[in-house]
Write a protein that holds these residues in place. Sequence first.
Motif, PDB file in Angstrom:
ATOM      1  N   ASN A  98       0.526  -1.027  -0.185  1.00 20.32           N
ATOM      2  CA  ASN A  98       0.282   0.039  -0.165  1.00 20.32           C
ATOM      3  C   ASN A  98       1.223   1.144  -0.186  1.00 20.32           C
ATOM      4  O   ASN A  98       0.336   2.233  -0.767  1.00 20.32           O
ATOM      5  N   GLU A  99       1.773   1.385   0.686  1.00 20.69           N
ATOM      6  CA  GLU A  99       2.759   2.214   0.628  1.00 20.69           C
ATOM      7  C   GLU A  99       4.297   2.700  -0.420  1.00 20.69           C
ATOM      8  O   GLU A  99       4.015   3.645  -0.475  1.00 20.69           O
ATOM      9  N   CYS A 100       3.210   1.351  -1.577  1.00 19.95           N
ATOM     10  CA  CYS A 100       4.967   1.145  -2.733  1.00 19.95           C
ATOM     11  C   CYS A 100       4.129   2.320  -3.390  1.00 19.95           C
ATOM     12  O   CYS A 100       2.791   2.539  -3.935  1.00 19.95           O
ATOM     13  N   PRO A 101       4.743   3.413  -4.438  1.00 19.98           N
ATOM     14  CA  PRO A 101       4.114   4.258  -5.041  1.00 19.98           C
ATOM     15  C   PRO A 101       3.976   4.069  -6.451  1.00 19.98           C
ATOM     16  O   PRO A 101       2.932   4.557  -7.572  1.00 19.98           O
ATOM     17  N   ILE A 102       5.200   2.214  -7.033  1.00 23.81           N
ATOM     18  CA  ILE A 102       4.544   2.184  -8.172  1.00 23.81           C
ATOM     19  C   ILE A 102       3.715   0.703  -8.169  1.00 23.81           C
ATOM     20  O   ILE A 102       3.086  -0.070  -7.479  1.00 23.81           O
TER      21      ILE A 102
END
Length: 263
Positions: free
Chosen positions: A94-98
Amino acid sequence: MCPKFNTVSEISRVLKTFVAYLKRPDLYPELGRKIIKNTVNRGNAFKGKEKTNSWAASKAISQKEAVSKLFGIDIDPFKNNFAEILKEAERRQNECPIKMGGAGALELIYYSCEFANAKNAVETGVAYGWSSLAALLSLEKRGGTLYSSDMPYLAQDGDQYVGYVVPENLKPHWKLFRFADKESLPKIFADSASFDVVHYDSDKSYNGRFWAYTELYKHLRTGGVFISDDIGDNSAYQDFCEKNNIDTTVVEYEGKYIGVFVK
């Protein structure tokens, strides 16, 4: 026949990917294959799709039924046994920008490794690393190794996020090869000639699948487990099984089909 691009953003993405390939000479062979796949062989990706979806639908069972049928194992304990690890993996995703592919049939992968008492497993396609995590949770018990093949996410500047949900304590058991399958797999096979579990989830084209299935099958030991995601995309998996007289189980999972068999 030339590929059609419907939006400015799609054109921009393709151009960005092309430029990124040009900066990586080690990826030129895959660039050539992609150009051919998206021009001359553009229709190949969906070859036999209707036939295979009908075939898969007639055979499909649930993941729980498949694991019980093939391995005699109940999948229910998995989510409880690894609840904290899975919760942290979800937080990381969920925190991954990709944005990449989400979690699949994790229990099928984990219990395939448990059934095969796996020490060596190979997968193609990593993305966030959900399938990698499932395999590693089993492999690390036996000091085993997961070999993974995954192309860099050139259009998204996403290289650093491949395998993002895999915790640090499992990474000593993981060897990640950052090339297309046709370059990664020979390197992997040079390191280990035999595998207990195979999991395919990369090139979706008919030709790409059939080539990889053939190579991976050669290196799967008798009694090992073969898994392929998204077999309804085209008829490569069905054709491969029929050519090799393989009696496969088909799993329906979240509206898609997975093929699995014991060699």
